[in-house]
Design an enzyme around this catalytic site. Structure first.
Site, PDB file in Angstrom:
ATOM      1  N   ASP A 147       0.540  14.203  -2.835  1.00 18.30           N
ATOM      2  CA  ASP A 147      -0.279  13.398  -1.934  1.00 18.30           C
ATOM      3  C   ASP A 147      -0.953  14.340  -0.940  1.00 18.30           C
ATOM      4  O   ASP A 147      -0.276  15.018  -0.169  1.00 18.30           O
ATOM      5  CB  ASP A 147       0.605  12.388  -1.196  1.00 18.30           C
ATOM      6  N   ARG A 183      -3.234  13.329   1.355  1.00 16.72           N
ATOM      7  CA  ARG A 183      -3.819  12.566   2.452  1.00 16.72           C
ATOM      8  C   ARG A 183      -3.295  13.025   3.814  1.00 16.72           C
ATOM      9  O   ARG A 183      -2.198  13.564   3.930  1.00 16.72           O
ATOM     10  CB  ARG A 183      -3.526  11.070   2.284  1.00 16.72           C
TER      11      ARG A 183
END
Length: 363
Positions: A295, A297
């Site tokens: 991930d 983000r």
């Protein structure tokens, strides 16, 4: 009076250059490197690079190096020595896992293991921020100032750039206006623009939630395939609509719509990951084969928007413990986790199981 770009503006220019296949120069600690993104590299520029002489390397992340069975002597990345006869197709093949199953043996690959890698690390970070495959062709330069002047390329001083490569760009409100929606007629859309030239992010405010009390909130990352096309491969669309419906029923809430498609790797790389999933890899394995982390983000963006809007406490609609941790670390108190379990179907059962098993989602 000065019209010259500052370091933030130069970084934005550098990201654009890499996306177009234009080289950049990165300097620091008495060294300099010429950098070309592997994904946008063209045959003529590869030939021009060779004509400069020296030993070029293809720098990839440790995730991609692991797939290639290349030694990552530099810890989080590997500098793969460019063979004398390496073609453009070879560069693209090493950088892009699209044909890994057809031709799994790319090597033998020789990894460099001496010298500073600080500039290479900055180059990879810029490639990621440009939402390109995290692989860059790098050549050491002896006279970077004269080279940059002669060829008109952007020069990035790494010591000035480093703080901005890991930080979240400051956000500023641009405009907000009333927006009646199916979920709630009392809707308002706020637009926030980052200083670094990146994509804008949005806050959808339902009703008039009090700023001194915990607000029902959700951090929702953009998902073109799920939110717009109704994709059955994920649960994003149902989560978006479910969160807005809950806020509408409550009469108040804030949904932060963050432009971090594909867990932060961009729609193009997300489609590459989908293609790998069609070959049998799960969502995490696909990201790793591309060279990304599970991930990518940055949820600090969401906490910064909430602070700009005057909120300090939230009841967070999420199944993702990482969002809670990031909120707390960024100064937003999470008083309650509100589960959001919607959207499971035969097409995404394995995907949801992977999110639970490998990413810790509370499903």
């Amino acid at each position: 009076m000065s019209f010259a770009p500052d370091i933030i503006e130069k970084l934005a220019r550098a990201r654009g250059d890499l996306r177009m296949g234009v080289p950049i120069v990165i300097t620091g600690d008495g060294q300099a490197i010429l950098v070309l993104a592997a994904e946008t590299l063209e045959a003529q520029r590869l030939a021009d690079l060779r004509a400069l002489g020296g030993d070029a390397v293809l720098t990839v992340t440790a995730r991609r190096a692991s797939v290639l069975k290349a030694r990552a002597y530099d810890g989080d990345m590997a500098r793969i020595v460019l063979p004398p006869d390496a073609s453009l197709r070879w560069v693209h093949s090493v950088a892009d896992p699209a044909d890994d199953l057809k031709s799994p043996m790319k090597g033998p690959l020789l990894s460099a293991r001496e010298g500073s890698v600080k500039l290479h690390r900055a180059a990879l970070a810029l490639a990621k921020q440009a939402q390109l495959l995290p692989a860059v062709l790098v050549l050491a330069l002896q006279n970077p100032a004269s080279f940059a002047l002669e060829h008109g390329v952007t020069v990035i001083p790494e010591p000035l750039a480093a703080p901005h490569l890991s930080a979240t760009s400051p956000l500023h409100p641009v405009v907000h206006a009333r927006l009646p929606m199916t979920a709630a007629e009392a809707g308002r859309l706020h637009i926030f623009r980052p200083e670094d030239g990146g994509e804008e992010h949005y806050a959808i405010e339902i009703g008039r939630p009090a700023r001194d009390k915990p607000v029902l909130a959700r951090l929702h990352s953009a998902c073109f395939t799920g939110d717009v096309l109704g994709s059955l491969k994920c649960d994003c669309g149902p989560q978006l609509n479910g969160a807005l419906a809950q806020m509408g029923q409550a009469g108040k809430g804030v949904l932060l719509y963050l432009n971090q498609e594909g867990r932060g790797i961009g729609l193009t790389n997300k489609m590459r990951a989908y293609s790998l999933q069609d070959q049998g890899f799960d969502t995490v394995e696909a990201n790793h084969r591309l060279g990304f982390e599970d991930d990518e983000r940055d949820f600090r963006i969401g906490s910064n928007i909430l602070k700009k809007m005057g909120f300090s406490k939230v009841r967070l609609l999420t199944n993702n413990p990482r969002k809670i941790q990031m909120m707390e670390k960024s100064g937003i108190r999470v008083t309650e986790r509100v589960p959001l379990k919607v959207g499971e179907n035969p097409h995404n059962t394995a995907y949801l199981a992977t999110k639970a098993d490998k990413s810790g989602h509370m499903l």
